[in-house]
Design a protein around this motif. Structure first.
Motif, PDB file in Angstrom:
ATOM      1  N   ALA A 139       0.835  -1.211   0.000  1.00 55.79           N
ATOM      2  CA  ALA A 139       0.000   0.000   0.000  1.00 55.79           C
ATOM      3  C   ALA A 139       0.868   1.258   0.000  1.00 55.79           C
ATOM      4  O   ALA A 139       0.574   2.222  -0.714  1.00 55.79           O
ATOM      5  N   ARG A 140       1.948   1.254   0.786  1.00 58.66           N
ATOM      6  CA  ARG A 140       2.859   2.405   0.833  1.00 58.66           C
ATOM      7  C   ARG A 140       3.485   2.645  -0.535  1.00 58.66           C
ATOM      8  O   ARG A 140       3.525   3.774  -1.025  1.00 58.66           O
ATOM      9  N   ASP A 141       3.961   1.570  -1.176  1.00 57.28           N
ATOM     10  CA  ASP A 141       4.582   1.705  -2.491  1.00 57.28           C
ATOM     11  C   ASP A 141       3.589   2.204  -3.532  1.00 57.28           C
ATOM     12  O   ASP A 141       3.924   3.039  -4.377  1.00 57.28           O
ATOM     13  N   GLU A 142       2.357   1.711  -3.473  1.00 55.56           N
ATOM     14  CA  GLU A 142       1.315   2.158  -4.409  1.00 55.56           C
ATOM     15  C   GLU A 142       1.002   3.629  -4.187  1.00 55.56           C
ATOM     16  O   GLU A 142       0.832   4.396  -5.143  1.00 55.56           O
ATOM     17  N   TYR A 143       0.930   4.033  -2.929  1.00 59.88           N
ATOM     18  CA  TYR A 143       0.661   5.446  -2.610  1.00 59.88           C
ATOM     19  C   TYR A 143       1.787   6.336  -3.136  1.00 59.88           C
ATOM     20  O   TYR A 143       1.521   7.358  -3.768  1.00 59.88           O
ATOM     21  N   ARG A 144       3.031   5.940  -2.887  1.00 61.82           N
ATOM     22  CA  ARG A 144       4.166   6.734  -3.360  1.00 61.82           C
ATOM     23  C   ARG A 144       4.144   6.869  -4.883  1.00 61.82           C
ATOM     24  O   ARG A 144       4.385   7.946  -5.424  1.00 61.82           O
ATOM     25  N   ASP A 146       3.207  15.058  -1.624  1.00 60.92           N
ATOM     26  CA  ASP A 146       4.485  14.496  -1.192  1.00 60.92           C
ATOM     27  C   ASP A 146       4.348  12.985  -1.068  1.00 60.92           C
ATOM     28  O   ASP A 146       3.550  12.497  -0.276  1.00 60.92           O
ATOM     29  N   PRO A 147       5.151  12.216  -1.826  1.00 60.88           N
ATOM     30  CA  PRO A 147       5.035  10.756  -1.760  1.00 60.88           C
ATOM     31  C   PRO A 147       5.445  10.176  -0.402  1.00 60.88           C
ATOM     32  O   PRO A 147       5.124   9.045  -0.088  1.00 60.88           O
ATOM     33  N   HIS A 148       6.127  10.968   0.417  1.00 59.26           N
ATOM     34  CA  HIS A 148       6.589  10.478   1.720  1.00 59.26           C
ATOM     35  C   HIS A 148       5.804  11.083   2.885  1.00 59.26           C
ATOM     36  O   HIS A 148       6.216  10.956   4.037  1.00 59.26           O
ATOM     37  N   ALA A 149       4.676  11.738   2.586  1.00 61.85           N
ATOM     38  CA  ALA A 149       3.914  12.443   3.615  1.00 61.85           C
ATOM     39  C   ALA A 149       3.434  11.529   4.732  1.00 61.85           C
ATOM     40  O   ALA A 149       3.349  11.943   5.888  1.00 61.85           O
ATOM     41  N   PHE A 150       3.140  10.274   4.412  1.00 61.91           N
ATOM     42  CA  PHE A 150       2.582   9.363   5.420  1.00 61.91           C
ATOM     43  C   PHE A 150       3.545   8.240   5.791  1.00 61.91           C
ATOM     44  O   PHE A 150       3.118   7.213   6.327  1.00 61.91           O
TER      45      PHE A 150
END
Length: 142
Positions: free
Chosen positions: A92-97, A107-111
């Motif tokens: 999920a993190r990779d998909e969000y980024r 920002d891809p690193h916001a979360f």
């Protein structure tokens, strides 16, 4: 050994030229095999495990909700947190980024902090069911 390279090294070190494979059911082996008795004992899950699991879910849920509200966590991750695992969180993190990079909408690193906490806690929750309270206690105290 189950690893082919390890087995190959032993064969070469011992200069073995011929290998025979036999099963326990082969006549030449039967007389050397001991009888085995297998007993399966089901142990009831302790109340402590249930209590720790509920506490972990209570901590997981706000993280899951925050990420879902921000569209950082996909819908397929359950709303109870019961089925979440570290691999799902990383995916999920990779998909969000990737989404953030492709449409330049944020920002891809916001979360990253939320994802890291969720991944760590879901790993502890998985360990609770697989390895038990001792492993979880060690990980929490780190």
């Amino acid at each position: 050994g189950i690893y082919i390279k390890s087995i190959q090294m032993v064969i070469q070190s011992l200069r073995i030229s011929r290998i025979e494979v036999r099963l326990e059911s082969d006549d030449s082996i039967k007389e050397h095999v001991h009888t085995r008795k297998l007993e399966i004992i089901k142990v009831k899950q302790s109340n402590a495990v249930s209590t720790i699991n509920r506490s972990l879910r209570a901590v997981l849920m706000p993280l899951i909700e925050k990420l879902k509200q921000s569209n950082a966590l996909p819908h397929y991750i359950g709303s109870t947190g019961a089925t979440i695992n570290p691999w799902m969180v990383m995916k999920a993190r990779d998909e969000y980024r990737e989404r953030m990079r492709s449409d330049s909408s944020g920002d891809p690193h916001a979360f990253d902090g939320y994802f890291f906490a969720l991944q760590s806690l879901s790993a502890i929750q998985s360990d609770l069911h697989i390895s038990g309270i001792g492993v979880v206690k060690t990980k929490i105290l780190r």
